[in-house]
Design an enzyme around this catalytic site. Sequence first.
Site, PDB file in Angstrom:
ATOM      1  N   ASP A  36       4.395 -10.367  -3.415  1.00 41.49           N
ATOM      2  CA  ASP A  36       3.482  -9.271  -3.049  1.00 41.49           C
ATOM      3  C   ASP A  36       2.211  -9.856  -2.450  1.00 41.49           C
ATOM      4  OD1 ASP A  36       3.462  -6.077  -4.202  1.00 41.49           O
ATOM      5  OD2 ASP A  36       1.573  -6.871  -3.394  1.00 41.49           O
ATOM      6  N   ASP A  62       2.672 -12.347   2.085  1.00 44.58           N
ATOM      7  CA  ASP A  62       2.501 -11.289   3.084  1.00 44.58           C
ATOM      8  C   ASP A  62       3.830 -11.234   3.832  1.00 44.58           C
ATOM      9  OD1 ASP A  62       2.054  -9.691   5.266  1.00 44.58           O
ATOM     10  OD2 ASP A  62       0.149 -10.629   5.817  1.00 44.58           O
ATOM     11  N   VAL A  63       4.564 -10.152   3.657  1.00 47.98           N
ATOM     12  CA  VAL A  63       5.917 -10.108   4.235  1.00 47.98           C
ATOM     13  C   VAL A  63       5.910 -10.134   5.765  1.00 47.98           C
ATOM     14  CG1 VAL A  63       7.059  -9.029   2.252  1.00 47.98           C
ATOM     15  CG2 VAL A  63       6.091  -7.583   4.072  1.00 47.98           C
ATOM     16  N   TYR A 155       6.466   6.186  10.267  1.00 49.37           N
ATOM     17  CA  TYR A 155       7.138   6.012   8.974  1.00 49.37           C
ATOM     18  C   TYR A 155       8.569   6.534   9.054  1.00 49.37           C
ATOM     19  CZ  TYR A 155       7.771   5.973   3.881  1.00 49.37           C
ATOM     20  OH  TYR A 155       8.224   5.713   2.601  1.00 49.37           O
ATOM     21  N   LYS A 159      11.911   4.184   8.659  1.00 51.43           N
ATOM     22  CA  LYS A 159      12.900   4.331   7.589  1.00 51.43           C
ATOM     23  C   LYS A 159      14.289   4.646   8.158  1.00 51.43           C
ATOM     24  CE  LYS A 159      10.231   3.299   4.128  1.00 51.43           C
ATOM     25  NZ  LYS A 159      10.446   2.080   3.324  1.00 51.43           N
ATOM     26  N   THR A 190       3.764   7.308  -7.162  1.00 48.42           N
ATOM     27  CA  THR A 190       3.324   5.905  -7.152  1.00 48.42           C
ATOM     28  C   THR A 190       1.959   5.833  -6.462  1.00 48.42           C
ATOM     29  OG1 THR A 190       4.114   5.303  -4.949  1.00 48.42           O
ATOM     30  CG2 THR A 190       5.737   5.177  -6.725  1.00 48.42           C
TER      31      THR A 190
HETATM   32  P1  NAI Z   1       3.097   1.083  -3.619  1.00 49.23           P
HETATM   33  O1  NAI Z   1       2.003   1.218  -2.617  1.00 49.23           O
HETATM   34  O2  NAI Z   1       2.868   1.538  -5.022  1.00 49.23           O
HETATM   35  O3  NAI Z   1       3.589  -0.423  -3.649  1.00 49.23           O
HETATM   36  C1  NAI Z   1       3.838  -1.121  -2.475  1.00 49.23           C
HETATM   37  C2  NAI Z   1       3.615  -2.595  -2.730  1.00 49.23           C
HETATM   38  O4  NAI Z   1       3.867  -3.286  -1.502  1.00 49.23           O
HETATM   39  C3  NAI Z   1       2.180  -2.922  -3.158  1.00 49.23           C
HETATM   40  O5  NAI Z   1       2.202  -3.751  -4.314  1.00 49.23           O
HETATM   41  C4  NAI Z   1       1.609  -3.647  -1.968  1.00 49.23           C
HETATM   42  O6  NAI Z   1       0.660  -4.654  -2.312  1.00 49.23           O
HETATM   43  C5  NAI Z   1       2.862  -4.262  -1.357  1.00 49.23           C
HETATM   44  N1  NAI Z   1       2.687  -4.606   0.050  1.00 49.23           N
HETATM   45  C6  NAI Z   1       2.123  -3.844   1.026  1.00 49.23           C
HETATM   46  N2  NAI Z   1       2.059  -4.547   2.167  1.00 49.23           N
HETATM   47  C7  NAI Z   1       2.606  -5.755   1.908  1.00 49.23           C
HETATM   48  C8  NAI Z   1       2.806  -6.925   2.668  1.00 49.23           C
HETATM   49  N3  NAI Z   1       2.443  -6.987   3.960  1.00 49.23           N
HETATM   50  N4  NAI Z   1       3.390  -7.985   2.096  1.00 49.23           N
HETATM   51  C9  NAI Z   1       3.760  -7.940   0.783  1.00 49.23           C
HETATM   52  N5  NAI Z   1       3.566  -6.890  -0.001  1.00 49.23           N
HETATM   53  C10 NAI Z   1       2.990  -5.798   0.551  1.00 49.23           C
HETATM   54  O7  NAI Z   1       4.369   1.828  -2.958  1.00 49.23           O
HETATM   55  P2  NAI Z   1       5.681   2.530  -3.535  1.00 49.23           P
HETATM   56  O8  NAI Z   1       5.482   3.986  -3.483  1.00 49.23           O
HETATM   57  O9  NAI Z   1       6.128   1.886  -4.779  1.00 49.23           O
HETATM   58  O10 NAI Z   1       6.687   2.199  -2.337  1.00 49.23           O
HETATM   59  C11 NAI Z   1       7.674   1.187  -2.404  1.00 49.23           C
HETATM   60  C12 NAI Z   1       8.684   1.451  -1.320  1.00 49.23           C
HETATM   61  O11 NAI Z   1       9.280   2.740  -1.514  1.00 49.23           O
HETATM   62  C13 NAI Z   1       8.113   1.481   0.106  1.00 49.23           C
HETATM   63  O12 NAI Z   1       9.035   0.868   0.988  1.00 49.23           O
HETATM   64  C14 NAI Z   1       7.998   2.960   0.405  1.00 49.23           C
HETATM   65  O13 NAI Z   1       8.055   3.225   1.792  1.00 49.23           O
HETATM   66  C15 NAI Z   1       9.221   3.482  -0.315  1.00 49.23           C
HETATM   67  N6  NAI Z   1       9.183   4.904  -0.635  1.00 49.23           N
HETATM   68  C16 NAI Z   1       8.173   5.453  -1.384  1.00 49.23           C
HETATM   69  C17 NAI Z   1       8.218   6.797  -1.703  1.00 49.23           C
HETATM   70  C18 NAI Z   1       7.192   7.440  -2.574  1.00 49.23           C
HETATM   71  O14 NAI Z   1       7.215   8.687  -2.686  1.00 49.23           O
HETATM   72  N7  NAI Z   1       6.318   6.701  -3.229  1.00 49.23           N
HETATM   73  C19 NAI Z   1       9.305   7.667  -1.227  1.00 49.23           C
HETATM   74  C20 NAI Z   1      10.310   6.981  -0.462  1.00 49.23           C
HETATM   75  C21 NAI Z   1      10.241   5.659  -0.185  1.00 49.23           C
END
Ligand code: NAI
Length: 245
Positions: A36, A62-63, A155, A159, A190
């Site tokens: 992360d 950083d991905v 977005y 996806k 989240t």
């Molecule tokens: P979140 O924002 O709680 O967590 C995302 C994590 O990714 C964070 O820890 C952040 O630091 C990390 N991150 C961001 N940019 C980064 C980078 N460049 N390199 C490494 N790490 C990085 O998000 P959440 O909600 O847990 O989302 C996780 C996945 O689920 C994402 O792909 C999101 O698009 C997907 N998603 C989320 C939904 C929702 O309702 N929360 C619904 C559908 C899909």
Amino acid sequence: MRLDNKVAIITGGASGMGRAEAEAFAAEGARVVIADLNEVMAEEAAAGIRSAGGTALAVRTDVTDEQNLENLVARTIAEYGQIDVLVNNAGVFDKYATSLETAGAQWDFIFNINVKSVFNLTNLVLPGMIAQGGGSIVNIASVAGLVAGKGGAAYTASKHAIIGYTKHLAATYGKDGIKINAICPGTISTPLIAASLADIPTDAIPLRRFGESAEVADLAVFLASDEAKFMQGAMVPIDGGFTIQ
Ligand code: NAI
């Protein structure tokens, strides 16, 4: 346990669904690498897993940085010797920006994290999985990869791209014993969407509520485990029924 002897990398594993996935994988016996951008939260998540008796390592990543990804794979191999599971979870949201509201730089930002990084890391991990005769990749897509209206232009397109890429991988590397599937969460409570949750009605969701990270993590455990050994290229909605109507 269901993931005994497996080594799993989880991108974005410091927060939200990624963190829940890291905790659930470790509870099922996997050795977990939390990759992360947020080093402090990644270290906290790994320490939490270790104090609960699991095995976890945090690697600041950083991905979007290819050298960071190479370092992530090298650190994982050095520490745990193999990579059995890759969960491509890290992602960013565009706050429903329409096409006309999206600048080119914003489009690139979303695509670099949500799509290109998945391609880059998958290509770094696949050769080892092929050489060891198997592995599992779980891509966290979204219902925004199936229908419109659950994200903005970039977005939604990103996806949909992940779902197409998952199908390509599943069709191509199944013969190598690699299981590749996508999870399509609906609205999950989240930090990513915390600011928007109050404005999202639940009446379009048959179960009339948002999902929880742990519920998505349970599905990720199943897809990563040998229980899902005939699942390939599936796009599994976990959305309280949102996409059935
Ligand atoms: P979140 O924002 O709680 O967590 C995302 C994590 O990714 C964070 O820890 C952040 O630091 C990390 N991150 C961001 N940019 C980064 C980078 N460049 N390199 C490494 N790490 C990085 O998000 P959440 O909600 O847990 O989302 C996780 C996945 O689920 C994402 O792909 C999101 O698009 C997907 N998603 C989320 C939904 C929702 O309702 N929360 C619904 C559908 C899909």
